[in-house]
Write a protein that holds these residues in place. Structure first.
Motif, PDB file in Angstrom:
ATOM      1  N   ALA A   1      16.272  -3.317  34.411  1.00  0.00           N
ATOM      2  CA  ALA A   1      16.763  -4.306  33.448  1.00  0.00           C
ATOM      3  C   ALA A   1      16.425  -5.733  33.874  1.00  0.00           C
ATOM      4  O   ALA A   1      16.105  -6.587  33.035  1.00  0.00           O
ATOM      5  N   ASP A   2      16.462  -6.025  35.173  1.00  0.00           N
ATOM      6  CA  ASP A   2      16.162  -7.398  35.607  1.00  0.00           C
ATOM      7  C   ASP A   2      14.684  -7.737  35.399  1.00  0.00           C
ATOM      8  O   ASP A   2      14.343  -8.843  34.978  1.00  0.00           O
ATOM      9  N   THR A   3      13.805  -6.762  35.657  1.00  0.00           N
ATOM     10  CA  THR A   3      12.383  -6.972  35.393  1.00  0.00           C
ATOM     11  C   THR A   3      12.152  -7.161  33.903  1.00  0.00           C
ATOM     12  O   THR A   3      11.392  -8.048  33.487  1.00  0.00           O
ATOM     13  N   ALA A   4      12.799  -6.319  33.105  1.00  0.00           N
ATOM     14  CA  ALA A   4      12.637  -6.401  31.649  1.00  0.00           C
ATOM     15  C   ALA A   4      13.067  -7.770  31.137  1.00  0.00           C
ATOM     16  O   ALA A   4      12.433  -8.342  30.245  1.00  0.00           O
ATOM     17  N   ALA A   5      14.133  -8.326  31.714  1.00  0.00           N
ATOM     18  CA  ALA A   5      14.602  -9.645  31.266  1.00  0.00           C
ATOM     19  C   ALA A   5      13.546 -10.711  31.518  1.00  0.00           C
ATOM     20  O   ALA A   5      13.223 -11.508  30.631  1.00  0.00           O
TER      21      ALA A   5
ATOM     22  N   ALA B   1      22.964  -6.475  29.216  1.00  0.00           N
ATOM     23  CA  ALA B   1      24.057  -5.606  29.665  1.00  0.00           C
ATOM     24  C   ALA B   1      24.175  -5.743  31.179  1.00  0.00           C
ATOM     25  O   ALA B   1      23.225  -5.445  31.892  1.00  0.00           O
ATOM     26  N   PRO B   2      25.323  -6.205  31.679  1.00  0.00           N
ATOM     27  CA  PRO B   2      25.469  -6.414  33.121  1.00  0.00           C
ATOM     28  C   PRO B   2      25.222  -5.135  33.908  1.00  0.00           C
ATOM     29  O   PRO B   2      25.600  -4.039  33.462  1.00  0.00           O
TER      30      PRO B   2
ATOM     31  N   ALA C   1      17.145 -14.813  19.934  1.00  0.00           N
ATOM     32  CA  ALA C   1      17.835 -14.207  21.072  1.00  0.00           C
ATOM     33  C   ALA C   1      16.978 -13.052  21.569  1.00  0.00           C
ATOM     34  O   ALA C   1      16.288 -12.397  20.789  1.00  0.00           O
ATOM     35  N   ILE C   2      17.011 -12.837  22.887  1.00  0.00           N
ATOM     36  CA  ILE C   2      16.389 -11.657  23.496  1.00  0.00           C
ATOM     37  C   ILE C   2      17.521 -10.732  23.915  1.00  0.00           C
ATOM     38  O   ILE C   2      18.512 -11.193  24.482  1.00  0.00           O
ATOM     39  N   LEU C   3      17.380  -9.462  23.609  1.00  0.00           N
ATOM     40  CA  LEU C   3      18.416  -8.489  23.963  1.00  0.00           C
ATOM     41  C   LEU C   3      17.826  -7.455  24.923  1.00  0.00           C
ATOM     42  O   LEU C   3      16.841  -6.796  24.606  1.00  0.00           O
ATOM     43  N   ILE C   4      18.435  -7.360  26.103  1.00  0.00           N
ATOM     44  CA  ILE C   4      17.988  -6.410  27.131  1.00  0.00           C
ATOM     45  C   ILE C   4      19.070  -5.345  27.295  1.00  0.00           C
ATOM     46  O   ILE C   4      20.226  -5.673  27.553  1.00  0.00           O
ATOM     47  N   GLY C   5      18.687  -4.101  27.156  1.00  0.00           N
ATOM     48  CA  GLY C   5      19.647  -3.002  27.291  1.00  0.00           C
ATOM     49  C   GLY C   5      19.975  -2.706  28.745  1.00  0.00           C
ATOM     50  O   GLY C   5      19.404  -3.302  29.652  1.00  0.00           O
TER      51      GLY C   5
ATOM     52  N   ASP D   1      12.309  -1.965  23.252  1.00  0.00           N
ATOM     53  CA  ASP D   1      12.483  -0.549  22.932  1.00  0.00           C
ATOM     54  C   ASP D   1      11.486   0.252  23.758  1.00  0.00           C
ATOM     55  O   ASP D   1      10.284   0.159  23.561  1.00  0.00           O
ATOM     56  N   GLU D   2      12.025   1.037  24.687  1.00  0.00           N
ATOM     57  CA  GLU D   2      11.158   1.785  25.607  1.00  0.00           C
ATOM     58  C   GLU D   2      10.325   2.841  24.907  1.00  0.00           C
ATOM     59  O   GLU D   2       9.368   3.348  25.479  1.00  0.00           O
ATOM     60  N   THR D   3      10.685   3.177  23.677  1.00  0.00           N
ATOM     61  CA  THR D   3       9.939   4.226  22.987  1.00  0.00           C
ATOM     62  C   THR D   3       8.705   3.673  22.253  1.00  0.00           C
ATOM     63  O   THR D   3       7.942   4.433  21.681  1.00  0.00           O
ATOM     64  N   LEU D   4       8.537   2.351  22.283  1.00  0.00           N
ATOM     65  CA  LEU D   4       7.432   1.721  21.550  1.00  0.00           C
ATOM     66  C   LEU D   4       6.224   1.455  22.445  1.00  0.00           C
ATOM     67  O   LEU D   4       6.338   1.367  23.646  1.00  0.00           O
ATOM     68  N   VAL D   5       5.076   1.238  21.818  1.00  0.00           N
ATOM     69  CA  VAL D   5       3.891   0.760  22.523  1.00  0.00           C
ATOM     70  C   VAL D   5       3.393  -0.481  21.779  1.00  0.00           C
ATOM     71  O   VAL D   5       3.457  -0.536  20.553  1.00  0.00           O
ATOM     72  N   GLY D   6       2.885  -1.479  22.517  1.00  0.00           N
ATOM     73  CA  GLY D   6       2.338  -2.669  21.859  1.00  0.00           C
ATOM     74  C   GLY D   6       3.330  -3.791  21.828  1.00  0.00           C
ATOM     75  O   GLY D   6       4.192  -3.877  20.961  1.00  0.00           O
ATOM     76  N   ALA D   7       3.240  -4.661  22.813  1.00  0.00           N
ATOM     77  CA  ALA D   7       4.310  -5.628  23.047  1.00  0.00           C
ATOM     78  C   ALA D   7       4.239  -6.837  22.142  1.00  0.00           C
ATOM     79  O   ALA D   7       4.982  -6.969  21.168  1.00  0.00           O
TER      80      ALA D   7
END
Lengths: 245, 245
Positions: free
Chosen positions: A226-230, A90-91, A191-195, A172-178
């Motif tokens: 979001a940029d770090t998450a990507a 998401a831009p 595909a990777i989806l970043i909110g 998903d920010e509500t999760l634990v365990g990547a």
């Protein structure tokens, strides 16, 4: 002649077939950059790639103010396609959107897809400018492929038409365990989806979890931009399923 | 009163002890930000953290042009220390150096150490500006700890005085196979070392490989910029040894 004789410090993406002996006409911008900005003389070498034929070292065989010509001498790298990975994001603010596109090109993706989610602020993107960023990143990082930057589309419509064979990893920010979640799945089309900065809406999150081709991962206990998450998500995917392992 | 009554949208780092009932005098800059920029009235709530006592919701009990006072009402988060991880990096261009510091604070490190390597261009850094970036990142990401930004030191001197119990993960562009190397080692005291855009010198690389407390990892087949490498390395460390797993 050996390959060492063809030292090229400048790398350029061109949309033209490349092969030994092939001559490449230069567009005005490229001529300005090579001869005006970088002061390259006739006889100098430039590395070229086009996302299809690998990298070639080309000689400047004609230098002019409004154009010029390069001639391919030798292939210096084979084509190295990145994994079949898309980045959907998401831009956000201009500088951070540019950054995400740069990183997606640098870290190895085939396609970059800006998406509009419920909490996305941007109504529009400059697709040509983002594509130029992807090209510049590929030129800098030594890659032989430039990911295509798609236009901006609504996430709900993209998901409605989604190829179910392409898996989606979303954060998903509500999760634990990547990364554990990814070890059980296979590589292939992904595909990777970043909110957006505000995260997905509750309805979006529910829908994503319910789809059969999605995989939720966590990116740790702190809230990431979001940029770090990507970049973090690309790293996790590349080390588990991509060409970094 | 329940915790829900204390809604604070603004988070501020303060260098002052925090406890229920504790009053916190505001510095001029903070007062300007809260009252001038953010237009907060007396009675509004602000979240405070100080790297030691967790996060407290504080009420604005006095608002003035040049100062003011907050009073802590309730602890809203316990202290969550990041893992004992340092990030050592060679400063690059201003925007990308700022970015690395921001990401190190956001992703969970305890200390950020700018280092001068053989191929580092920067002779100096603005330590106070980088520290301010780390604070802003911690305020934004919801963390309760701000990593300390150290002064710029030469890598060879840092390594000469290194505590051998602190392991170093460094990124070697000549290697293949990233994360595997880390699975055999244990968490504890760690540092990540990111070289400059030109990479480490041959002498530096040899020295790093020879040291008993270093672990070389690869970050894939493409050349990453230093800022990308920092985020990717932090992700690999956090998912294998840190608090993301």
């Amino acid at each position: 002649m050996s390959e060492e004789q063809f030292q090229a410090k400048i790398r350029l993406y061109v949309d033209h077939p490349l092969a030994e002996g092939q001559s490449i006409p230069l567009e005005r911008d490229q001529a300005h950059y090579l001869f005006g900005v970088m002061r390259q003389p006739e006889g100098a070498y430039v590395a070229l790639f086009n996302s299809r034929d690998g990298e070639y070292v080309a000689e400047i065989t004609q230098a002019g103010k409004r154009g010029g010509e390069l001639t391919c001498r030798i292939q210096s790298k084979p084509l190295q396609l990145p994994p079949d990975l898309w980045l959907l994001f998401a831009p956000i603010k201009k500088a951070r959107t540019d950054f995400i596109v740069e990183k997606a090109a640098e870290m190895g993706t085939q396609r970059i897809v800006p998406v509009q989610t419920e909490f996305t602020n941007s109504e529009r993107i400059r697709q040509d400018r983002l594509q130029a960023h992807a090209i510049e990143a590929a030129e800098q990082c030594g890659g032989t492929y430039v990911p295509e930057v798609a236009g901006l589309h609504r996430l709900d419509r993209i998901l409605a038409d989604w190829d179910p064979e392409r898996q989606i990893m979303f954060c998903d920010e509500t999760l634990v365990g990547a990364a554990q979640a990814l070890q059980a799945v296979e590589s292939g089309k992904w595909a990777i989806l970043i909110g957006p900065e505000g995260g997905f809406s509750e309805a979006e999150r529910k829908r994503l979890h319910a789809l059969p081709f999605t995989h939720a991962v966590s990116l740790g206990p702190r809230i990431l931009r979001a940029d770090t998450a990507a970049v973090a998500a690309l790293t996790i995917w590349q080390t588990h399923l991509g060409d970094w392992s």
